[in-house]
Write a protein that holds these residues in place. Structure first.
Motif, PDB file in Angstrom:
ATOM      1  N   VAL A   1       0.845  -1.206   0.000  1.00  0.00           N
ATOM      2  CA  VAL A   1       0.000   0.000   0.000  1.00  0.00           C
ATOM      3  C   VAL A   1       0.875   1.249   0.000  1.00  0.00           C
ATOM      4  O   VAL A   1       0.612   2.215  -0.738  1.00  0.00           O
ATOM      5  N   VAL A   2       1.933   1.238   0.815  1.00  0.00           N
ATOM      6  CA  VAL A   2       2.837   2.393   0.866  1.00  0.00           C
ATOM      7  C   VAL A   2       3.512   2.597  -0.486  1.00  0.00           C
ATOM      8  O   VAL A   2       3.620   3.734  -0.983  1.00  0.00           O
ATOM      9  N   CYS A   3       3.982   1.504  -1.098  1.00  0.00           N
ATOM     10  CA  CYS A   3       4.615   1.616  -2.422  1.00  0.00           C
ATOM     11  C   CYS A   3       3.623   2.158  -3.453  1.00  0.00           C
ATOM     12  O   CYS A   3       3.985   2.997  -4.291  1.00  0.00           O
ATOM     13  N   SER A   4       2.406   1.680  -3.390  1.00  0.00           N
ATOM     14  CA  SER A   4       1.381   2.170  -4.328  1.00  0.00           C
ATOM     15  C   SER A   4       1.103   3.649  -4.097  1.00  0.00           C
ATOM     16  O   SER A   4       0.914   4.414  -5.054  1.00  0.00           O
ATOM     17  N   LEU A   5       1.078   4.058  -2.827  1.00  0.00           N
ATOM     18  CA  LEU A   5       0.865   5.463  -2.510  1.00  0.00           C
ATOM     19  C   LEU A   5       1.983   6.321  -3.081  1.00  0.00           C
ATOM     20  O   LEU A   5       1.736   7.391  -3.646  1.00  0.00           O
ATOM     21  N   PHE A   6       3.221   5.841  -2.941  1.00  0.00           N
ATOM     22  CA  PHE A   6       4.355   6.583  -3.503  1.00  0.00           C
ATOM     23  C   PHE A   6       4.214   6.731  -5.013  1.00  0.00           C
ATOM     24  O   PHE A   6       4.438   7.807  -5.574  1.00  0.00           O
ATOM     25  N   LEU A   7       3.855   5.639  -5.691  1.00  0.00           N
ATOM     26  CA  LEU A   7       3.692   5.691  -7.144  1.00  0.00           C
ATOM     27  C   LEU A   7       2.580   6.665  -7.540  1.00  0.00           C
ATOM     28  O   LEU A   7       2.717   7.413  -8.516  1.00  0.00           O
ATOM     29  N   CYS A   8       1.506   6.658  -6.769  1.00  0.00           N
ATOM     30  CA  CYS A   8       0.409   7.593  -7.054  1.00  0.00           C
ATOM     31  C   CYS A   8       0.850   9.039  -6.855  1.00  0.00           C
ATOM     32  O   CYS A   8       0.532   9.921  -7.667  1.00  0.00           O
ATOM     33  N   LEU A   9       1.591   9.288  -5.782  1.00  0.00           N
ATOM     34  CA  LEU A   9       2.073  10.641  -5.532  1.00  0.00           C
ATOM     35  C   LEU A   9       3.026  11.089  -6.637  1.00  0.00           C
ATOM     36  O   LEU A   9       3.002  12.257  -7.057  1.00  0.00           O
ATOM     37  N   ILE A  10       3.868  10.177  -7.111  1.00  0.00           N
ATOM     38  CA  ILE A  10       4.776  10.515  -8.208  1.00  0.00           C
ATOM     39  C   ILE A  10       3.982  10.882  -9.462  1.00  0.00           C
ATOM     40  O   ILE A  10       4.269  11.879 -10.139  1.00  0.00           O
ATOM     41  N   ALA A  11       2.961  10.073  -9.757  1.00  0.00           N
ATOM     42  CA  ALA A  11       2.147  10.339 -10.951  1.00  0.00           C
ATOM     43  C   ALA A  11       1.384  11.657 -10.816  1.00  0.00           C
ATOM     44  O   ALA A  11       1.389  12.495 -11.738  1.00  0.00           O
ATOM     45  N   VAL A  12       0.755  11.854  -9.651  1.00  0.00           N
ATOM     46  CA  VAL A  12      -0.033  13.074  -9.455  1.00  0.00           C
ATOM     47  C   VAL A  12       0.863  14.302  -9.454  1.00  0.00           C
ATOM     48  O   VAL A  12       0.553  15.331 -10.080  1.00  0.00           O
ATOM     49  N   GLY A  13       1.988  14.222  -8.731  1.00  0.00           N
ATOM     50  CA  GLY A  13       2.900  15.357  -8.674  1.00  0.00           C
ATOM     51  C   GLY A  13       3.458  15.721 -10.029  1.00  0.00           C
ATOM     52  O   GLY A  13       3.548  16.911 -10.385  1.00  0.00           O
ATOM     53  N   THR A  14       3.818  14.714 -10.818  1.00  0.00           N
ATOM     54  CA  THR A  14       4.361  14.980 -12.157  1.00  0.00           C
ATOM     55  C   THR A  14       3.302  15.596 -13.065  1.00  0.00           C
ATOM     56  O   THR A  14       3.565  16.575 -13.775  1.00  0.00           O
ATOM     57  N   LEU A  15       2.094  15.028 -13.030  1.00  0.00           N
ATOM     58  CA  LEU A  15       1.017  15.561 -13.865  1.00  0.00           C
ATOM     59  C   LEU A  15       0.636  16.980 -13.442  1.00  0.00           C
ATOM     60  O   LEU A  15       0.337  17.831 -14.287  1.00  0.00           O
ATOM     61  N   TYR A  16       0.659  17.235 -12.136  1.00  0.00           N
ATOM     62  CA  TYR A  16       0.317  18.577 -11.651  1.00  0.00           C
ATOM     63  C   TYR A  16       1.340  19.605 -12.138  1.00  0.00           C
ATOM     64  O   TYR A  16       0.978  20.697 -12.579  1.00  0.00           O
ATOM     65  N   ASP A  17       2.615  19.261 -12.073  1.00  0.00           N
ATOM     66  CA  ASP A  17       3.650  20.175 -12.559  1.00  0.00           C
ATOM     67  C   ASP A  17       3.525  20.406 -14.062  1.00  0.00           C
ATOM     68  O   ASP A  17       3.726  21.527 -14.554  1.00  0.00           O
TER      69      ASP A  17
END
Length: 639
Positions: free
Chosen positions: A213-229
């Motif tokens: 779950v933590v790894c999935s959360l990290f991947l989601c944050l990476i995707a969201v953060g990159t898309l937001y930028d």
């Protein structure tokens, strides 16, 4: 007939194990005659491994005895093994695999067998792990002798493939009978408890699910953060084009953006959440990590020093762990030809690269903290100093710890992988008991047996944190009064030198890798009072660089001569530490006093040598060395 078929496996266990271990145990004769003194040259400790005629006759007698035993006393064996184990052999004998081969034959084929290179120490017969487990209803077991040859480099090992119905009791009974038979002819060998695996992975535990779950959360944050930028970049570009269009053509934009889209979040909570998301953005973090830019005040030469030291410590540890893993086919060649060579000293003593990181840690702690104190007009930032350090390191350590603890069992498979990393392994159970010591940075003290800890290589981080905790006691004094601060460093240095000397003398530790015993690891190797010396040297150098101290004479020739002398001293200090033990491998062992001196002062001398290198490079007298260590491609690698 079925009983005879079922006992073929037991017979093969005894004969193959016996042939392997008795051939390997020829090492014992020479080892016992030479003695086990760690001060003897390693070539002498190894000795001549050719078995004597008398010893060879004992081996032949033992082999004949065991063969006769299993051939003529099967009724007795029936009473020794569990009925379920015997039935397991019967089931294997009465069935075939997809290729119409007897499954019992496949299990026997998967047994470990003697390989070439016995005279070079190849006494490990791993068999065929996959063939054994692919047979079905079988388990792969490793048997080892309670015997460590050549300092643990040679551990006689035999793999057996047996029905899943057979228990540890059955194996221990069979090996016990073998021990009794050998004892009758004067060969007292003892087997360790067997390790068995069916290769089946356990179901995902709650801990494993949490890590996923933590790894999935990290991947989601990476995707969201990159898309937001990327969206912010697009919006900025779009607004710029609309402004140009408004000036050139019309005053009303084609698309009316809301005020929230035009302006960044204004509330403190919103900005905080946006900063968290953007911290995971690849668009921002990758350029920052891969950037080669450095501020003018940076100590540029430490980038190359850090990367080379990391390569060095990896090389040394990989070589050592591979050598002691039981996978080397010619360990005696390593001991007799490779280890005593002059060039190999650079590999064997790669552990000094760890002290390089202690030195760099002390250097940067002093250099950056003193500059911060200057900015704060002499006030020490106690709360940010400790909180920032703990929060900077601990989340990463916690992630690695729990990933290692819960996930590594699912990542691969194999005879040694299961032995060390499955849910029944010692490593896993140690982590269940002592994971919290890593998060408190006390794992170099508790548990008292270093090998009982979790992710035991993090003893370095525990030491580094403990050095960091006590560093303000010296930094504050150094900032306000150099003589008083120097005296405080001297008190730490002298007291720790005395403690290291006392421990080395009391336990009679030997210098060099041959002295790396379990007792040495427990009471000396990972203890801060035995490792702080390069850190203290780094603190003093950090103060000198903060003060921009440098030797400056009016005569350029004097400056040149002075720094040439410093370079000569640096080379002498570092090379004497790394290659100073070469003579001990060639008939000139250290006496007790020399061992104590080396163990006490070697890390201090190494730190002083590094300090001279950094001092010369930072002050413009590093020449080609500084140019190499300060090359820009080291910068991202050092991160």
């Amino acid at each position: 007939a079925r009983l005879e078929h079922s006992m073929m496996g037991c017979f093969y266990v005894s004969t193959s194990v016996l042939s392997l271990f008795l051939a390997a145990s020829s090492c014992v004769a020479s080892r016992s005659s030479v003695g086990s003194s760690s001060n003897l040259p390693i070539v002498e400790v190894i000795g001549d491994h050719r078995p004597s005629q008398e010893y060879a006759e004992k081996m032949e007698m033992a082999f004949s005895m065991i063969v006769d035993y299993f051939q003529n006393e099967l009724p007795y064996i029936r009473h020794g093994l569990e009925v379920s184990c015997i039935q397991g052999y019967v089931n294997l004998a009465n069935s075939t695999d997809q290729y119409n081969h007897s499954r019992l034959l496949r299990t026997l084929d998967a047994f470990g067998k003697l390989e070439a290179g016995l005279l070079e120490g190849n006494v490990v017969a791993r068999g065929n792990y996959d063939e054994c487990l692919d047979t079905g209803d079988t388990q792969y077991c490793l048997l080892t002798l309670d015997l460590s040859l050549a300092g643990g480099l040679i551990v006689p090992t035999e793999a057996i493939c047996i029905p899943v119905e057979c228990t540890v009791y059955d194996i221990e009974w069979a090996t016990g009978e073998l021990e009794k038979a050998l004892a009758l002819i004067g060969i007292p060998l003892k087997f360790n408890p067997p390790y068995c695996t069916t290769g089946e992975k356990p179901p995902y535990s709650a801990g494993a699910v949490a890590v996923l779950v933590v790894c999935s959360l990290f991947l989601c944050l990476i995707a969201v953060g990159t898309l937001y930028d990327m969206w912010l970049l697009f919006r900025k570009s779009f607004l710029s084009s609309e402004q140009r269009l408004d000036v050139q053509t019309e005053k009303t934009p084609l698309i009316v953006l809301s005020s929230s889209a035009k302006n960044p979040p204004s509330s403190r909570l919103s900005r905080f959440l946006v900063n968290i998301v953007q911290a995971f953005s690849l668009y921002k973090t990758l350029p920052a990590i891969l950037s080669t830019a450095q501020p003018p005040s940076a100590i540029s030469c430490i980038n190359g020093m850090r990367v080379i030291s990391m390569f060095w410590v990896i090389m040394g540890h990989v070589y050592v762990f591979a050598s002691f893993s039981g996978t080397v086919a010619n360990p005696l060649v390593i001991l007799q030809e490779v280890v005593p060579s002059f060039t190999f000293q650079g590999v064997e003593n790669a552990l000094f690269a760890v002290d390089t990181f202690f030195f760099l840690s002390g250097l940067l702690t002093a250099y950056l903290t003193l500059r911060e104190m200057h900015r704060r007009k002499g006030r020490f930032p106690f709360l940010p100093f400790y909180i920032h350090r703990y929060l900077r390191l601990t989340p990463s350590i916690a992630f690695v710890l729990f990933f290692f603890m819960f996930m590594t069992v699912y990542l691969s498979d194999g005879p040694y992988y299961s032995l060390t990393l499955d849910s029944a392994s010692t490593y896993y159970n140690n982590c269940r008991s002592y994971w919290w010591t890593n998060l408190l940075y006390i794992n170099n003290f508790y548990p008292s047996n270093a090998n009982d800890g979790c992710i035991i290589w993090t003893w370095y981080l525990a030491n580094d944190m403990q050095f960091f905790v006590v560093s303000p006691l010296m930094l504050i004094l150094l900032y306000h009064s150099f003589p008083v601060g120097l005296a405080s460093v001297g008190v730490f240095l002298v007291s720790c030198l005395a403690a290291t000397a006392a421990i080395s003398a009391h336990y009679k530790f030997a210098a060099g890798f041959g002295g790396q015993t379990a007792e040495y690891n427990n009471v000396s190797y990972g203890k801060p009072y035995c490792r702080i010396f390069p850190y203290l040297v780094g603190l003093l150098l950090g103060y000198l660089l903060y003060k921009k101290f440098a030797f400056r004479f009016k005569s350029k020739l004097l400056n040149l001569l002075l720094y040439l002398v410093l370079w000569a001293l640096a080379a002498f200090f570092c090379l004497s530490v790394v290659y100073g033990l070469y003579g001990t491998l060639h008939g000139h062992p250290f006496n007790e006093a020399e061992n104590v001196l080396y163990l006490t002062f070697s890390r201090l001398v190494w730190g002083i040598g590094l300090a001279l290198v950094v001092f010369a490079c930072h002050n413009g007298y590093g020449w080609v060395v500084n140019s190499f260590l300060s090359m820009r491609f080291w910068v991202p690698l050092s991160r």
